[in-house]
Design a protein around this motif. Structure first.
Motif, PDB file in Angstrom:
ATOM      1  N   HIS A  57       7.861  14.905 -32.453  1.00 14.79           N
ATOM      2  CA  HIS A  57       8.622  13.860 -31.755  1.00 14.79           C
ATOM      3  C   HIS A  57       9.093  14.433 -30.437  1.00 14.79           C
ATOM      4  N   SER A  58       9.406  13.550 -29.515  1.00  8.22           N
ATOM      5  CA  SER A  58       9.717  13.991 -28.160  1.00  8.22           C
ATOM      6  C   SER A  58      10.974  14.852 -28.139  1.00  8.22           C
ATOM      7  N   PRO A  59      10.927  15.986 -27.450  1.00  5.70           N
ATOM      8  CA  PRO A  59      12.096  16.861 -27.393  1.00  5.70           C
ATOM      9  C   PRO A  59      13.024  16.530 -26.226  1.00  5.70           C
ATOM     10  N   THR A  60      13.107  15.248 -25.851  1.00  6.31           N
ATOM     11  CA  THR A  60      13.874  14.886 -24.656  1.00  6.31           C
ATOM     12  C   THR A  60      15.293  15.428 -24.707  1.00  6.31           C
ATOM     13  N   PHE A  61      15.915  15.446 -25.883  1.00 10.06           N
ATOM     14  CA  PHE A  61      17.295  15.929 -25.954  1.00 10.06           C
ATOM     15  C   PHE A  61      17.373  17.412 -26.249  1.00 10.06           C
ATOM     16  N   ALA A  62      16.392  17.923 -26.987  1.00  9.28           N
ATOM     17  CA  ALA A  62      16.390  19.347 -27.305  1.00  9.28           C
ATOM     18  C   ALA A  62      15.761  20.182 -26.187  1.00  9.28           C
ATOM     19  N   LEU A  63      14.993  19.539 -25.289  1.00  5.80           N
ATOM     20  CA  LEU A  63      14.227  20.189 -24.214  1.00  5.80           C
ATOM     21  C   LEU A  63      13.005  20.953 -24.726  1.00  5.80           C
ATOM     22  N   LEU A  64      13.150  21.576 -25.896  1.00 12.99           N
ATOM     23  CA  LEU A  64      12.048  22.374 -26.430  1.00 12.99           C
ATOM     24  C   LEU A  64      11.974  22.225 -27.944  1.00 12.99           C
ATOM     25  N   ASN A  65      10.800  21.875 -28.446  1.00 11.38           N
ATOM     26  CA  ASN A  65      10.532  21.947 -29.880  1.00 11.38           C
ATOM     27  C   ASN A  65       9.459  22.998 -30.086  1.00 11.38           C
TER      28      ASN A  65
END
Ligand SMILES: Nc1ncnc2c1ncn2[C@@H]1O[C@H](COP(=O)(O)OP(=O)(O)OP(=O)(O)O)[C@@H](O)[C@H]1O
Ligand SMILES: [Mg+2]
Length: 145
Positions: A57-65
Motif C-alpha cells: 500500500h502507498s507509503p504516503t504517510f510513512a514515506l518508506l515501506n
C-alpha cells in the motif's frame, strides 16, 4: 525508450511483475505520473515479481515501506509530500536514491530529479500517463550499468 499501453490495473501489475523477476540489486525505479496513474499498482507487481507476499500500500504517510520477504529487499518510497532533495535528505531517504541495498521504487521521483538530486548508479525511469479511465501509457528508459 520502451513503451506499453496498459488497459487494466491487472495489466499494470503484470508489467511490474515481469520487472520484479529480473531487476538487479542496486536499482532505483523512479516513477512519474499523476494521482491515480497507477504507480502503486506497478509497485504491487514489482513486489510480486520479487517473490514477496506482502500487501503493498502507498507509503504516503510513512514515506518508506520496506518488504524483506522477496528475492531482494524492496524499498517503496513516496516523495509526494516532500518538497525536494533537502527535505528528502532530512527525512533520511537519500541513501535509497543512490545505490540501494536491494531495489528502491520511488513514487513522485520528480521531487528528487527536478530538484537536482543525484542520479542513481542504476536507474529505471518510468513515466505513466493517464489516457482514459482504464488506459495508461507506460514508458521507461534505463540508465547506468
Ligand atoms: N491500466 C491501469 N493501470 C493501473 N491502474 C489503473 C488502470 N486503469 C485503471 N486504474 C485505476 O487507477 C488507480 C491507480 O491507483 P494507484 O494508487 O496505483 O495510483 P498512484 O499513481 O499510485 O496514485 P498516487 O499518486 O495517489 O499514489 C486504481 O484505482 C486503479 O484501479
Ligand atoms: Mg501511489
Amino acid at each position: 525508450m520502451d513503451m506499453l499501453i496498459s488497459n487494466s490495473p491487472e495489466a499494470t501489475v503484470r508489467l511490474g511483475e515481469e520487472w520484479g523477476r529480473t531487476v538487479p540489486s542496486g536499482t532505483v525505479i523512479g516513477l512519474s505520473g499523476d494521482l491515480g496513474a497507477g504507480k502503486t499498482q506497478l509497485v504491487r507487481g514489482i513486489a510480486r515479481g520479487l517473490g514477496s507476499a506482502a500487501r503493498v500500500h502507498s507509503p504516503t504517510f510513512a514515506l518508506l515501506n520496506e518488504y524483506t520477504d522477496g528475492r531482494l529487499r524492496l524499498y517503496h518510497l513516496d516523495l509526494y509530500r516532500l518538497g525536494g532533495p533537502d527535505d528528502i535528505c532530512a527525512a533520511g531517504l537519500a541513501e535509497f536514491l543512490g545505490a540501494p541495498p536491494g531495489v528502491a521504487v520511488v513514487e513522485w521521483y520528480d521531487r528528487w530529479e527536478a530538484g537536482g538530486g543525484q542520479v542513481p548508479a542504476r536507474l529505471r525511469r518510468v513515466w505513466i500517463e493517464i489516457r482514459t479511465e482504464h488506459e495508461r501509457l507506460i514508458r521507461h528508459a534505463d540508465t547506468g550499468a
